[in-house]
Each structure stands twice: as structure tokens, then as C-alpha cells.
Design an enzyme around this catalytic site. Sequence first.
Site, PDB file in Angstrom:
ATOM      1  N   SER A 261       0.803  -1.219   0.000  1.00 54.07           N
ATOM      2  CA  SER A 261       0.000   0.000   0.000  1.00 54.07           C
ATOM      3  C   SER A 261       0.838   1.272   0.000  1.00 54.07           C
ATOM      4  CB  SER A 261      -0.943   0.012   1.206  1.00 54.07           C
ATOM      5  OG  SER A 261      -0.214   0.076   2.405  1.00 54.07           O
TER       6      SER A 261
ATOM      7  N   LYS B 231      -6.314   4.470   7.819  1.00 56.89           N
ATOM      8  CA  LYS B 231      -5.215   5.306   7.321  1.00 56.89           C
ATOM      9  C   LYS B 231      -5.635   6.774   7.229  1.00 56.89           C
ATOM     10  CE  LYS B 231      -3.087   1.565   4.685  1.00 56.89           C
ATOM     11  NZ  LYS B 231      -2.931   0.940   3.369  1.00 56.89           N
TER      12      LYS B 231
END
Length: 651
Positions: free
Chosen positions: A508, A551
Amino acid sequence: MQSLSPAELAPAFSLPNLTTLNDAAPLPFSALQQRADSAFATLSGLNSVNPILLLNGFAGLDVEELVQDLVKRHADHADLFDLCYAENLHHPQKPIWLRLKAGTGIEFCELVGQLLELSSRHLEAEHIVERILKKQGQDEKVADYLSSLAQHVASGGGFSHPILINLMVHRHDNRIPIVHARQFTPEQLFGAIHFQTEQGSVFSHHHLLEPGLIHQANGGYLIVPIEELLDQPNLWFRLKNALATQRVEWSRPSEMAAFYFQPEPPPLDVHLILVGDRLAVAELHLLDRELDTLAFLRADIIPEWDAVADLPSYLGYLAHLRQKYGLRDMDAGAVARLCRYGSRITEHQHRLSLVEAQLVAMMQLADVIAAREHSELVTERHLRLAQEEQDQRLNFLVEQSDLGVRDGQYLMQTQGREVGQINGLSVIQIAGHPYDFGEPVRLTATVHLGDGDVADIERKADLAGHIHAKAMMIIHGYLANLFGAEHPSPLSANLVFEQSYHEIDGDSAALAGLCALLSALAREPIYQHFAITGAVDQFGNVLPVGGVNEKIEGFYRLCRLQGVTGEQGVLIPASNRLQLNLSDEVADAVAEGRFHIHPVARVEEAIALLMGCEAGKVDDPYTLFGRIRERLDDLNGHTMESGFWRRLWRR
């Protein structure tokens, strides 16, 4: 680049007209499991001896309730019987079993007692024998035993125990037995032979036989978690042998193996339900390659529900859980909030979690708060408070991370511009801890003369997993494809996750790493008020990642610590839109224009936002890619034209 609207940051459910959750008709978990339902329907019609059904489940599943519901719906496997052990009149060390009609065991024992008494007095007992045989359907083994008993008494033979029959399994009703085996030993599963010591002699008899779980399930269903079999692999092979031979061998302590006492193995007629997650199933398959053949009937237990296709059924499931656990009713606002919570668990705006343990945990926490306030109904506010209290109880590590930012020990920037520096996003997951949280991480890239290699410091320091290593190779492939098609790159680069001291994995951060490298190659600064997450392929397409909500919330928390400016935001893969289910705090900040979420589908879109310039094409010297190409050509000595005006207007 258009940022997402507040309406796109969380799921919106169109609840049917209901005042409270009690208005929804309760639906059990089994009603939402079509695959398992089909498997049990097939199992009931299967022409097989001791068949096995394997359910691919998950943690937090009430498998016992599921099996009970589906057995009620489909099972015609009802060959129930009582089981007793009697002294072997010819060989006392080998007790024999007698299979009796279901529910007749107690009466059988009483009648045998009467028979023994009359026979010992040499009185007529034929009517007792006829009565017993009539009750037992003229069973041949029972008839033989009664005949042997009469002869044994007439000849003056003795007995090892004054009570002839040990009734081990007695059915009080016609319900099909469903036994869920949990944390069992071999003796608890297969039954045990106990021994006694008297005057230095060790002995056993038929009354020292203790039935196991498999005896209790005989004639019905035995549910066995695969994890238990993986902990004791020999039990699986023993269970498999019992199913194949249709007999259950008795267990005895290892220290008693030398003593001869061999009860006759009872017959076995059971449906075995194996339950485990995919990892456990895979491990069992590695243990026994015959698993596929034996457990050819399988079904997946579905942990999610399609909210778009059928939301009323899901509400019925929530109503079932409320009734099952005796919780307060919920108003419509609380139901909507609970649906949103269920959606967050699945990380999909159109899917809702069916994991009972997680849903009930939140419902119980909200119920406690409602009780504290003497409210008859659980409201949306109670659920929100329950979430906030739960977060507060579990966020000590988050506070420690924030303290590092406040004290200046954790260097992060949320304002300004820097070359080769970017805010990446990670999710901290701790084994055994239920609270995952997002934490920004600073990635830096530097370039130097070399052979075009991208040095991943994390990998060199053995702090990176395999997926991370793959992502770094993809970045190298993208750069080589874009800038090194004709000439090798004379620049090498170093990429590092600053102040990261634990192992990282996943892809990611690939987009963040790639943008940092492009910034260093082009000497173009990156806006630090952005953070970014996303994987990439070799052609520059941005790919979806997991944990996108945590996140985003992690970067917002950092911006709040350092001061929200109104410019800050997060770049996410466009394909992650449906995974958004953000906290109220972040959603409010977006609604007020203080924070922004930008979806990007290509690396070029991310560059435009992060660096405020066009990525362009490698043959256009007035774009970012063109400047990188030209710098590489300069170092390679391939520059064809380097006039003063071009260098002047290069930017």
C-alpha cells in the site's frame, strides 16, 4: 482533481419503515446461509455411512445454533437408540453392548433386574422375557443375552457386579442429538475405561465404562472444530477409522495398556460436521490427503450480507440477535448506526457483517449505556457512545504515538513542500489486540550516480516482508519502463521509511514510494499537507489497498495535532471508494471543507495533486516526466539540445 463529497464517505442505508428493531421479523443466522442450507439438504438425502460435512467458517460464529436450525429444517436422520453395556457372562473381561429402542433404557434395566431376581429364586420369569423382547422389537442380541442370563443363573454362576446393566446413553425424547465437541481429550471424545485398585489388584468392569461425546452423538450429529483435531492429529485418524469401521474403540490410560479388559466396541451411526476457517482446513488437508475424498460435501459460511439486494433480512437477523441475548429494543437511528458499524467491519459500503460476536459485542455495550441512563430504548447516541468508550479503552498505543508527535520525537510534516519526501500511511495491527489504527509514516527518497537500481533500505535491513519487496520491484519496473526503454539510467535511488523500527509488509506504500522517487529525480517538491496510500502496477495504474479508513483517520489525527489548515487531505485509490466508512470526526471535517479526500486512478493524477505540476510525457521537456528524461540524458551524455532559453523555460 475533484475531492469526494461528504455523502461518499460513509454508507447510506435506506431502512424500511420501522419505529424500532422490534418491528422487524426475527431471522436466524441459518436463514441467511443458503450454501449451508443446500449442504444440509444434500446431507439428509446422502446415501452414505457416517457422512462428513465440512463447513468453512470463521471466528465468532455460533455453529451450534446454525447446525441445530438446519438439522430441524432438513434432517430425517433419526435412527435413535439407547445404548447399554452388560457383563459378558462367558468372558467378564469383554463386556458387550446392547442396542435398545430409544427411550426404553431405564425400563429395560428395571425389567432385567426383576428377571434376575425371579430367576435366582427359581421362579417363572418367562413373562418378563417376553415383555422385554416385545419392547425391543425381538432384537436377536437382546434375546441371546437374556437366554444366556437365564442359563447362567440356573447354573449358579456369579457376577462381577451386582447390577447387570450399565445404561450409558438414554434418549429422553425424540430430538436428534447434536453434540458440539469442544476442548476434548481422547477419553472425552471416545469414552474411557476406568480402573479400580482393591487389595493390590487392578480391575475394571462394565460399570467403569464412561461414555464419550461420540456416544452421546450416536444417531445424530457430532460437531468438531478442526482446530481441535490439528492440536491432536492422532484423534482425527482415530475418528476417521471409527467412521469407516462404524465402531468406536474405547480409550484407556496409557499406564493401563497392559491390563486386559476389552469391551466390545459399540456401533457408530453419526453425521460428522467439521468446522474451521480456510487456514485450518488447509492444514488438515496437509495432514491427511484423503480429506477431499472423505469430506466431499462442503459449504462456505458467509460472513457478509448484501445490503443493496436485501436489507430487510439483515434487520431481521439483528432482531434475532437482540432477542437471543435479551437486549433492549433499538430505535431507527440506532439500527442505522449498527448497520454502519456492520458495514465498517466488512470494509464495504454495500456489505454488512454477519459476525455475531462483533455485532453482539457492540449491541451489549450500547445496552449497558442505555441501562445506565434508564432508557427503555437503545438510541443512536448510545451506540455512538459505546464506540467512543470502546475506542478510548483501547487507544493507549495511539496516545503514545501522538505523544511522540507532540514532543517532536516523531518527525512528520503536514505543511510546506519538500523534495523527495512524502507522507505515507500505514495500519498498525497487533496480534491479540482488537484495535487497528492508522499511523502516518514519512518516506524519503534520494538519488545518486549509479546503475539505475532502487535500493529499498527496509529490505536491506531485513525489515520488510515479501509483498513489500514485490512492490519495490514493481516501482523499479515502472521507472525502467518509463525512462530506461532506450538507455540505462545512470541514477540509483535510496528509498526509506523514516523512523520505522519494526517489520513492514504490504504494497500500500508503493504509490507513495514511487512519487517520492519521481520527486527526487525531477527535484520537484511535494506538498506535505497530503498523505497518500495505494499500490501501483508497472503501467502506473493505482490499485486498491486495505485499511483505508484507519489510514485516513490516522492522517487526520496527525493534522489535528499539528493544526488543521484546510488544505490537508489524503489521496486514495479511486477503486477504494466503496471501502470508505469514516468516523464522524473526519466526515464532519470534510463536510466543513477542512479536510479532503482525493481519489486517484493513475500515478499522473497523484503527481498533479502532490507536486502541482503536470506529469506529462517523457518527450515533453516542459513536464515532470520530460525533465526527468532530460536529466538522465544529460548524465548519459545523450542530450541533443541544451540551449540557454530551453533551460530557462524548462519549468
